[in-house]
Design an enzyme around this catalytic site. Structure first.
Site, PDB file in Angstrom:
ATOM      1  N   TYR A  23      -6.832  -1.301  -6.662  1.00  0.00           N
ATOM      2  CA  TYR A  23      -6.139  -2.480  -6.121  1.00  0.00           C
ATOM      3  C   TYR A  23      -5.436  -2.194  -4.797  1.00  0.00           C
ATOM      4  CZ  TYR A  23      -1.920  -0.935  -8.865  1.00  0.00           C
ATOM      5  OH  TYR A  23      -0.865  -0.264  -9.420  1.00  0.00           O
ATOM      6  N   GLU A  24      -5.016  -3.283  -4.158  1.00  0.00           N
ATOM      7  CA  GLU A  24      -4.453  -3.259  -2.797  1.00  0.00           C
ATOM      8  C   GLU A  24      -5.423  -2.633  -1.801  1.00  0.00           C
ATOM      9  OE1 GLU A  24      -2.115  -5.070  -2.534  1.00  0.00           O
ATOM     10  OE2 GLU A  24      -1.284  -5.118  -4.542  1.00  0.00           O
ATOM     11  N   GLY A  25      -6.708  -2.883  -1.987  1.00  0.00           N
ATOM     12  CA  GLY A  25      -7.738  -2.309  -1.134  1.00  0.00           C
ATOM     13  C   GLY A  25      -8.248  -1.024  -1.749  1.00  0.00           C
ATOM     14  N   ARG A  35       0.815  -1.219   0.000  1.00  0.00           N
ATOM     15  CA  ARG A  35       0.000   0.000   0.000  1.00  0.00           C
ATOM     16  C   ARG A  35       0.847   1.266   0.000  1.00  0.00           C
ATOM     17  NH1 ARG A  35      -4.935  -2.263   3.880  1.00  0.00           N
ATOM     18  NH2 ARG A  35      -6.037  -3.268   2.153  1.00  0.00           N
TER      19      ARG A  35
END
Length: 575
Positions: free
Chosen positions: A437-439, A294
């Site tokens: 992406y990545e949350g 992140r």
């Protein structure tokens, strides 16, 4: 108009504002990391990025990855560039020497990946998960797994994936259905389908190491539903004896952007794997990987916005159109659009985000190193608090600005920006996925407010803001305004914590607004640090290099803070 790392600006933030060398040298593993070493590493990184990676930006987008009989062929030049990348030791920059790494600070790795993302986001997706996979395996892998795979991942000789998402399970990983059946020899057979797997199949390296979330399943074994039933497994593309694992790429997605990176649908057909960490604690092991990713996604946002700004700024300094308002008639038929207020506002606003965001991301990189290595437990704790609270803010705010700011930079080109010739439209397309992406950015906001700020009534956030405020002078008008913003954030956190038990939906309604308000306050703090260390102008440098974005921040960016706070207060008043 290809991307060029502005090492002068980067080093000013690192050395003059953040005093990074002094902070890092206080940590035993980085005692030798002085200014000269950092400059040398970044200078060589800049050369590699501009010479090997940036020239592949256009071909990666135009040609893209090819899917042929279950295999993926990378765009022309990608494999050679990646082989040169890992053989030169770049993936191993921050890995431990005993694992084949160079043992340098995570901060330098962060700056490297900012440059790479700016130069060629699609290519950078390939090594982008190596740092997270390395940390995950190093902290949670068995000695046998580490002996077999850790150095290959650390050096980048083998690439890694993160296999979480399934067709029915995106942000809600508790819905994952992929199964892992225990075998007598201690291995597991994994069966299931994963989607949106970056680099799930390619020809860049000889092997690919998949880290896969799955549920234990078998006679007398049934993992509980939800997140607590998930375990993490390592599944290689090729087994230790050289045989091909039954891990199949069913297709690659046709995407809006990132054509140079294969986004794969992966099917596991009783593929042999080994557990990483403890049964039922797969998410804990995986989040080591995701949290590292992140920060790097936030840095992608900075890099992509910088690349877009560079293109727009260069174009504005060449394009002549109508006269600048208020300027005297000149011999030229028209003036450069760089002098028009509408264009200056766009360019200076993006520069405000780039410089301030860069400082906050680099500080987070320093705090990561401090959290790992500082001898004082209290200092490690404050560093961990910073990383926990600020990482979701940076991921969401900087990726949002990357997309919207790149779109604004496209506007500078007018109609020319909408055609492929200038390359700005590719950055707009490529940057959009960073908000997902990545949350997703909504998940980041929920993570910040619901999971990290409200459970302790805002105490951790208050402590962080107090640390930042302690060095401010209340007699300075700008500092007083910032202290007022900090006080408002603390007050709202307390009010939301009190109201949430009676209205559980409330924090979810305003999470985006709270994250955005905190991001703006942190950006204001970052620019205060920059202005206090304002560098002397280099020969021939624009006199407005730092003053123009500082002015844009005050006039065009920070007024949003009051709007966001007002939205939250209005919602609180109606509960």
């Amino acid at each position: 108009m290809s991307y060029q790392p502005h090492l002068h600006d980067i080093c000013f933030i690192l050395h003059d504002v953040l005093k990074a060398p002094a902070q890092l040298q206080a940590l035993e593993p980085h005692a030798d990391c002085d200014i000269e070493l950092m400059r040398q590493v970044l200078d060589e990184a800049g050369k590699f990025v501009t010479q090997e990676v940036a020239p592949l930006q256009g071909v990666g987008d135009a040609i893209g990855c090819k899917f042929v009989d279950g295999s993926v062929i990378a765009p022309l030049g990608f494999k050679d560039a990646y082989q040169a990348f890992w053989q030169a030791g770049w993936p191993a920059l921050a890995c431990a020497p005993e694992d084949g790494g160079q043992g340098l600070p995570a901060l330098l790795e962060a700056v490297l990946y900012e440059m790479l993302s700016a130069a060629n986001h699609g290519w950078t997706m390939a090594p982008g998960l190596l740092h997270g996979a390395y940390e995950c395996l190093k902290h949670h892998g068995s000695d046998e797994l580490k002996a077999r795979y850790l150095s290959k991942i650390a050096t980048g000789e083998w690439l890694a994936t993160m296999c979480l998402t399934e067709p029915h399970a995106g942000s809600d990983l508790g819905l994952v259905r992929t199964k892992a059946m225990p075998q007598p020899d201690g291995s597991f057979l994994l069966s299931g389908t994963k989607i949106f797997i970056s680099g799930g199949e390619h020809d860049l390296t000889d092997n690919i190491v998949h880290l896969v979330l799955a549920r234990l399943h078998g006679p007398g074994i049934e993992a509980p539903p939800g997140p607590k039933g998930l375990s993490l497994f390592l599944v290689p593309k090729f087994m230790p004896d050289g045989t091909r694992s039954p891990v199949h790429c069913e297709r690659i997605e046709e995407k809006m952007g990132l054509h140079g990176s294969p986004t794969c649908v992966m099917r596991f057909d009783d593929a042999t794997g080994w557990i990483v960490g403890e049964p039922g604690r797969g998410l804990s092991a995986m989040f080591v990987m995701m949290n590292a990713a992140r920060l790097h996604v936030a840095l992608q946002g900075i890099g992509l916005l910088d690349a877009a700004w560079q293109k727009a700024d260069a174009y504005a300094r060449e394009r002549r159109q109508m006269r600048v308002p208020g300027q005297r008639n000149s011999a030229e038929a028209a003036d450069l659009i760089a002098g028009h207020p509408a264009i200056r506002r766009i360019l200076d606003t993006q520069r405000a985000w780039i410089d301030g965001g860069r400082l906050l991301a680099y500080k987070t990189g320093i705090e990561l190193d401090i959290a790992r290595h500082h001898p004082d437990a209290a200092r490690r704790g404050s560093a961990q608090r910073w990383c926990s609270l600020v990482t979701p803010v940076l991921k969401a705010a900087l990726t949002s600005q990357a997309f919207h700011g790149a779109s604004d930079c496209l506007q500078v080109f007018g109609g020319h920006g909408y055609v492929k010739e200038w390359g700005i439209e590719q950055i707009v397309r490529d940057s959009r996925v960073t908000m997902i992406y990545e949350g997703t950015n909504e998940v980041q906001a929920i993570d910040l407010l619901v999971r990290k700020v409200l459970p302790d009534g805002g105490s951790a956030l208050a402590a962080l803001l107090d640390e930042l405020g302690d060095a401010l002078d209340a007699g300075n008008a700008a500092h007083a305004e910032l202290l007022s913003r900090f006080a408002g954030l603390r007050s709202l956190a307390s009010a939301l914590a009190q109201a949430a038990p009676g209205n559980p939906e409330l924090p979810y309604w305003v999470a985006d607004d709270y994250l955005r308000a905190l991001a703006l306050a942190l950006l204001a703090w970052a620019w205060g640090q920059i202005e206090s260390a304002m560098p002397p102008l280099a020969s021939g440098e624009d006199a407005t290099r730092w003053t123009a974005p500082a002015s844009a921040l005050r006039h065009w960016v920070l007024p949003e803070f009051d709007m966001r706070m007002g939205i939250i207060k209005e919602r609180l008043d109606t509960t």
